[in-house]
Design an enzyme around this catalytic site. Structure first.
Site, PDB file in Angstrom:
ATOM      1  CE  LYS A   1     -23.939  41.378  22.022  1.00  0.00           C
ATOM      2  NZ  LYS A   1     -25.202  42.059  22.379  1.00  0.00           N
ATOM      3  CB  THR A   2     -22.763  36.652  29.560  1.00  0.00           C
ATOM      4  OG1 THR A   2     -21.822  37.537  30.168  1.00  0.00           O
ATOM      5  CG2 THR A   2     -22.472  35.233  29.965  1.00  0.00           C
TER       6      THR A   2
END
Length: 323
Positions: free
Chosen positions: A161-162
């Site tokens: 989850k960048t």
């Protein structure tokens, strides 16, 4: 509406508690310039036994996995971060909250080859209120298939989850909203349904629930919760597979899931009405919901997240001290 930066409260950063308005970072922080960081969205709900975090252990594990995949070494382990989230809710005196643990690089250097960057972690919590107009949870969303494709699995780390990934989401969502829609459906590079702008997608057809397999979309924790509820509580078969956009057009029901959104029905995609909910008020809403799998899952999820469904205590983390 009061700006998010202008409020009372406390934010956790690297083991210290900072007054909300004083919780700042340097303008040359590496993550601000290059998007190299990761985050989570965690919900806290008021339950009969007090406020609890919902699936915080799973969110924290994903945060640590994301940081590891991005090669961002952390000085804090899962237990440290979980306790900081609990205390963040307590210190800010919140009954219901949205928490945003975030990992980011400091300002020791600039450029893609920067060395000696410090990894920081911060956790903030606030009352999210309604994610969308409350009636959207009943009447459903109007969505547009995006011209912006989701990432290829070998372009970036799709399981992480960048921070930087969400430029893709914002471009797609803004295009849809400017065209008068509520949400967007994004396709993967091969043209199959991936997810919404920041939510996973499900459809119902012939009594079977279908959702895209995990390739270019995020492995959502709400997604996992819904799959568990559908199988365990409703006895539904759930298939994870490739899905084409026309399958959404002809679905009996369709909905999206996410931590902030919870479960929101889709009533229309690209001008095509979806199932009975897309019949545009030809029938009373009560009649639609009485036989709607989406409505049943919404009710079950509301009970689950608020600690009112038996058998799921392991997914709840009390925020009170001594528990």
């Amino acid at each position: 509406m009061t700006p998010l930066y202008d409020r009372d409260g406390w934010i956790w950063q690297d083991g210290e508690w900072l007054a909300w308005r004083e919780a700042t970072t340097h303008l040359l922080s590496h993550t601000l310039h290059y998007g190299m960081g990761c985050f989570e969205g965690v919900r806290a709900y008021a339950g009969e036994g007090g406020t609890h975090l919902f699936r915080a252990a799973e969110h924290t594990r994903r945060l640590l996995d994301s940081a590891h995949a991005l090669d961002m070494p952390l000085a804090w382990d899962a237990a440290d971060l979980l306790e900081a989230q609990r205390e963040c809710v307590r210190r800010n005196d919140l009954a219901n909250a949205y928490l945003k643990p975030t990992v980011y690089f400091g300002a020791e250097g600039m450029g893609l080859r920067a060395k000696g960057l410090t990894t920081h972690v911060m956790i903030a919590a606030w009352d999210l209120g309604d994610y969308l107009d409350p009636c959207a949870a009943q009447i459903g969303l109007r969505a547009l298939t995006s011209s912006w494709a989701r990432h290829h699995v070998n372009i970036s780390l799709c399981r992480a989850k960048t921070n930087g990934h969400y430029v893709n989401s914002i471009l797609a969502l803004n295009t849809a909203v400017k065209a008068g829609f509520d949400e967007t459906i994004m396709l993967d590079p091969e043209g199959y349904v991936a997810e919404a702008s920041a939510a996973n997608v499900f459809l119902l057809r012939d009594g079977v629930l279908h959702t895209p397999e995990i390739t270019s979309c995020l492995q959502g924790i709400t997604r996992d919760s819904v799959i568990t509820l559908a199988r365990r509580e409703l006895g539904l078969e759930v298939r994870e597979r490739r899905i084409t956009r026309d399958e959404l057009y002809t679905a009996e029901e369709a909905f999206v899931t996410g931590t902030a959104a919870e479960i929101l029905p889709l009533r229309e995609l690209d001008g095509r009405r979806i199932g009975v909910r897309g019949a545009d008020a030809l029938k009373p809403l009560e009649a639609i919901e009485a036989r709607s799998v989406t409505a049943r899952l919404q009710g079950l999820y509301r009970q689950l997240a608020r600690g009112k469904l038996e058998g799921y205590d392991a997914w709840l983390t009390a925020t009170a001290q001594g528990t």
